[in-house]
Design a protein around this motif. Structure first.
Motif, mmCIF file in Angstrom:
data_model
loop_
_atom_site.group_PDB
_atom_site.id
_atom_site.type_symbol
_atom_site.label_atom_id
_atom_site.label_comp_id
_atom_site.label_asym_id
_atom_site.label_seq_id
_atom_site.Cartn_x
_atom_site.Cartn_y
_atom_site.Cartn_z
ATOM 1 N N SER A 228 0.821 -1.218 0.000
ATOM 2 C CA SER A 228 0.000 0.000 0.000
ATOM 3 C C SER A 228 0.851 1.263 0.000
ATOM 4 O O SER A 228 0.514 2.256 0.624
ATOM 5 C CB SER A 228 -0.959 0.006 1.199
ATOM 6 N N GLY A 229 1.990 1.192 -0.680
ATOM 7 C CA GLY A 229 2.812 2.384 -0.873
ATOM 8 C C GLY A 229 3.806 2.691 0.216
ATOM 9 O O GLY A 229 4.480 3.706 0.154
ATOM 10 N N ALA A 230 3.946 1.848 1.222
ATOM 11 C CA ALA A 230 4.911 2.152 2.277
ATOM 12 C C ALA A 230 5.447 0.864 2.891
ATOM 13 O O ALA A 230 4.727 -0.119 3.022
ATOM 14 C CB ALA A 230 4.267 3.004 3.355
ATOM 15 N N LEU A 231 6.685 0.899 3.243
ATOM 16 C CA LEU A 231 7.302 -0.211 3.968
ATOM 17 C C LEU A 231 7.595 0.263 5.389
ATOM 18 O O LEU A 231 8.267 1.281 5.584
ATOM 19 C CB LEU A 231 8.621 -0.637 3.317
ATOM 20 N N SER A 232 7.088 -0.462 6.346
ATOM 21 C CA SER A 232 7.378 -0.100 7.737
ATOM 22 C C SER A 232 8.824 -0.475 8.054
ATOM 23 O O SER A 232 9.460 -1.237 7.325
ATOM 24 C CB SER A 232 6.433 -0.859 8.682
ATOM 25 N N ARG A 233 9.343 0.055 9.155
ATOM 26 C CA ARG A 233 10.694 -0.323 9.579
ATOM 27 C C ARG A 233 10.798 -1.832 9.801
ATOM 28 O O ARG A 233 11.806 -2.450 9.479
ATOM 29 C CB ARG A 233 11.084 0.414 10.858
ATOM 30 N N GLN A 234 9.741 -2.431 10.338
ATOM 31 C CA GLN A 234 9.740 -3.870 10.596
ATOM 32 C C GLN A 234 9.788 -4.659 9.280
ATOM 33 O O GLN A 234 10.558 -5.611 9.162
ATOM 34 C CB GLN A 234 8.498 -4.254 11.402
ATOM 35 N N GLN A 235 8.990 -4.255 8.287
ATOM 36 C CA GLN A 235 9.034 -4.931 6.993
ATOM 37 C C GLN A 235 10.404 -4.771 6.340
ATOM 38 O O GLN A 235 10.949 -5.707 5.772
ATOM 39 C CB GLN A 235 7.955 -4.363 6.061
ATOM 40 N N TRP A 236 10.948 -3.563 6.434
ATOM 41 C CA TRP A 236 12.267 -3.293 5.846
ATOM 42 C C TRP A 236 13.321 -4.204 6.480
ATOM 43 O O TRP A 236 14.114 -4.818 5.776
ATOM 44 C CB TRP A 236 12.644 -1.829 6.053
ATOM 45 N N SER A 237 13.323 -4.310 7.799
ATOM 46 C CA SER A 237 14.340 -5.127 8.469
ATOM 47 C C SER A 237 14.173 -6.609 8.128
ATOM 48 O O SER A 237 15.137 -7.360 8.137
ATOM 49 C CB SER A 237 14.315 -4.915 9.979
ATOM 50 N N ARG A 238 12.961 -7.021 7.791
ATOM 51 C CA ARG A 238 12.741 -8.414 7.408
ATOM 52 C C ARG A 238 13.201 -8.686 5.979
ATOM 53 O O ARG A 238 13.823 -9.696 5.697
ATOM 54 C CB ARG A 238 11.272 -8.774 7.546
ATOM 55 N N TYR A 239 12.878 -7.783 5.041
ATOM 56 C CA TYR A 239 13.134 -8.033 3.632
ATOM 57 C C TYR A 239 14.437 -7.427 3.109
ATOM 58 O O TYR A 239 14.970 -7.902 2.111
ATOM 59 C CB TYR A 239 11.967 -7.525 2.776
ATOM 60 N N VAL A 240 14.938 -6.394 3.741
ATOM 61 C CA VAL A 240 16.161 -5.735 3.287
ATOM 62 C C VAL A 240 17.079 -5.482 4.488
ATOM 63 O O VAL A 240 17.473 -4.344 4.753
ATOM 64 C CB VAL A 240 15.830 -4.396 2.574
ATOM 65 N N PRO A 241 17.448 -6.524 5.231
ATOM 66 C CA PRO A 241 18.174 -6.331 6.487
ATOM 67 C C PRO A 241 19.588 -5.779 6.323
ATOM 68 O O PRO A 241 20.123 -5.179 7.254
ATOM 69 C CB PRO A 241 18.218 -7.738 7.088
ATOM 70 N N GLN A 242 20.186 -5.938 5.148
ATOM 71 C CA GLN A 242 21.562 -5.485 4.978
ATOM 72 C C GLN A 242 21.686 -3.991 4.723
ATOM 73 O O GLN A 242 22.782 -3.454 4.735
ATOM 74 C CB GLN A 242 22.259 -6.297 3.873
ATOM 75 N N LEU A 243 20.555 -3.294 4.528
ATOM 76 C CA LEU A 243 20.584 -1.851 4.253
ATOM 77 C C LEU A 243 19.863 -1.070 5.348
ATOM 78 O O LEU A 243 18.895 -1.550 5.917
ATOM 79 C CB LEU A 243 19.913 -1.560 2.915
ATOM 80 N N ALA A 244 20.351 0.146 5.576
ATOM 81 C CA ALA A 244 19.682 1.030 6.548
ATOM 82 C C ALA A 244 18.296 1.399 6.000
ATOM 83 O O ALA A 244 18.077 1.448 4.796
ATOM 84 C CB ALA A 244 20.514 2.290 6.747
ATOM 85 N N TYR A 245 17.372 1.653 6.900
ATOM 86 C CA TYR A 245 15.986 1.971 6.538
ATOM 87 C C TYR A 245 15.943 3.194 5.644
ATOM 88 O O TYR A 245 16.415 4.280 5.986
ATOM 89 C CB TYR A 245 15.153 2.203 7.793
ATOM 90 N N ASP A 246 15.400 3.012 4.430
ATOM 91 C CA ASP A 246 15.280 4.079 3.433
ATOM 92 C C ASP A 246 14.145 3.676 2.503
ATOM 93 O O ASP A 246 14.392 3.173 1.405
ATOM 94 C CB ASP A 246 16.594 4.251 2.675
ATOM 95 N N PRO A 247 12.898 3.846 2.920
ATOM 96 C CA PRO A 247 11.774 3.348 2.136
ATOM 97 C C PRO A 247 11.748 3.950 0.722
ATOM 98 O O PRO A 247 11.842 5.164 0.568
ATOM 99 C CB PRO A 247 10.546 3.757 2.939
ATOM 100 N N PRO A 248 11.624 3.088 -0.305
ATOM 101 C CA PRO A 248 11.659 3.564 -1.690
ATOM 102 C C PRO A 248 10.321 4.074 -2.198
ATOM 103 O O PRO A 248 10.279 4.706 -3.254
ATOM 104 C CB PRO A 248 12.068 2.311 -2.460
ATOM 105 N N CYS A 249 9.229 3.818 -1.483
ATOM 106 C CA CYS A 249 7.906 4.175 -1.975
ATOM 107 C C CYS A 249 7.608 5.640 -1.702
ATOM 108 O O CYS A 249 7.890 6.159 -0.624
ATOM 109 C CB CYS A 249 6.840 3.295 -1.313
ATOM 110 N N ALA A 250 7.007 6.272 -2.673
ATOM 111 C CA ALA A 250 6.615 7.659 -2.510
ATOM 112 C C ALA A 250 5.497 7.733 -1.472
ATOM 113 O O ALA A 250 4.608 6.887 -1.436
ATOM 114 C CB ALA A 250 6.133 8.239 -3.830
ATOM 115 N N ALA A 251 5.549 8.746 -0.609
ATOM 116 C CA ALA A 251 4.502 8.919 0.393
ATOM 117 C C ALA A 251 3.181 9.237 -0.282
ATOM 118 O O ALA A 251 3.138 9.992 -1.240
ATOM 119 C CB ALA A 251 4.876 10.037 1.370
ATOM 120 N N THR A 252 2.108 8.616 0.230
ATOM 121 C CA THR A 252 0.791 8.877 -0.366
ATOM 122 C C THR A 252 -0.077 9.658 0.568
ATOM 123 O O THR A 252 0.122 9.758 1.728
ATOM 124 C CB THR A 252 0.095 7.547 -0.712
#
Length: 194
Positions: free
Chosen positions: A170-194
């Motif tokens: 739905s256009g956003a990745l939470s910090r928890q989702q980011w740490s699960r799917y992209v753990p090797q990178l610092a939190y930097d959500p790629p989705c534009a804010a809606t």
């Protein structure tokens, strides 16, 4: 030129002429005792990848097939065996598939084959040990099949993956989702804010 790997009974990778069938080119490349070996040429034919069932991949300079020389240090598939190697159509990526508890695929950037670098974490194949790897002609999809014939496809286009993730979240990745799917990178959500 044709490269042939094989099972532990022959103990070597052989190079053969395709214009003069049955004629060997250069010396065989010896492999560790009792290992099977898989081979792949880069699309330009200048690099040969040999991967053995102990999980070691070696890149060879094949510009002079009568005198192959190693390129860089051997690569390893952590945790065990390897069953397939494949170059992307542009020759910039090498994939090697093996298994630990399930199938794994390691990717390396081989733009400079003398200094290959790993690409991300290994891909996991939940359906079993990977038997065969293949890239699509455009290099954007990687296919892996298991011994029992199950195929898994990965979209290697980063922008496409970002679009799918953003649409599914739905256009956003939470910090928890980011740490699960992209753990090797610092939190930097790629989705534009809606």
């Amino acid at each position: 030129m044709l490269a042939a790997g094989g099972d532990g009974s022959n103990g070597a990778v052989g190079l053969w002429s395709t214009t003069d069938p049955g004629v060997r080119i250069g010396k065989p490349i010896d492999q560790p005792t009792a290992t099977s070996t898989w081979v792949a040429f880069s699309p330009d034919g200048r690099t040969l990848a040999t991967g053995n069932s102990r999980g070691t991949v070696t890149l060879w300079n094949a510009t002079d097939p009568n005198h192959l020389t190693r390129r860089g240090s051997p690569l390893t598939v952590p945790g065990g065996s390897m069953w397939s190697v494949a170059f992307s159509p542009d020759g910039r990526t090498l994939a090697a598939a093996g298994h630990t508890d399930s199938g794994t695929i390691n990717l390396w950037n081989v733009t400079d084959p003398d200094h290959p670098t790993p690409i991300g974490r290994p891909l996991a194949v939940e359906t079993g040990f990977v038997a065969v790897l293949a890239f699509s002609p455009d290099g954007q999809t990687l296919a892996a099949t298991t011994d029992d014939g199950v195929a898994t496809l990965w979209d290697l286009n980063v922008e496409s993956a970002i679009s799918r993730i953003c649409a599914a979240s739905s256009g956003a990745l939470s910090r928890q989702q980011w740490s699960r799917y992209v753990p090797q990178l610092a939190y930097d959500p790629p989705c534009a804010a809606t």
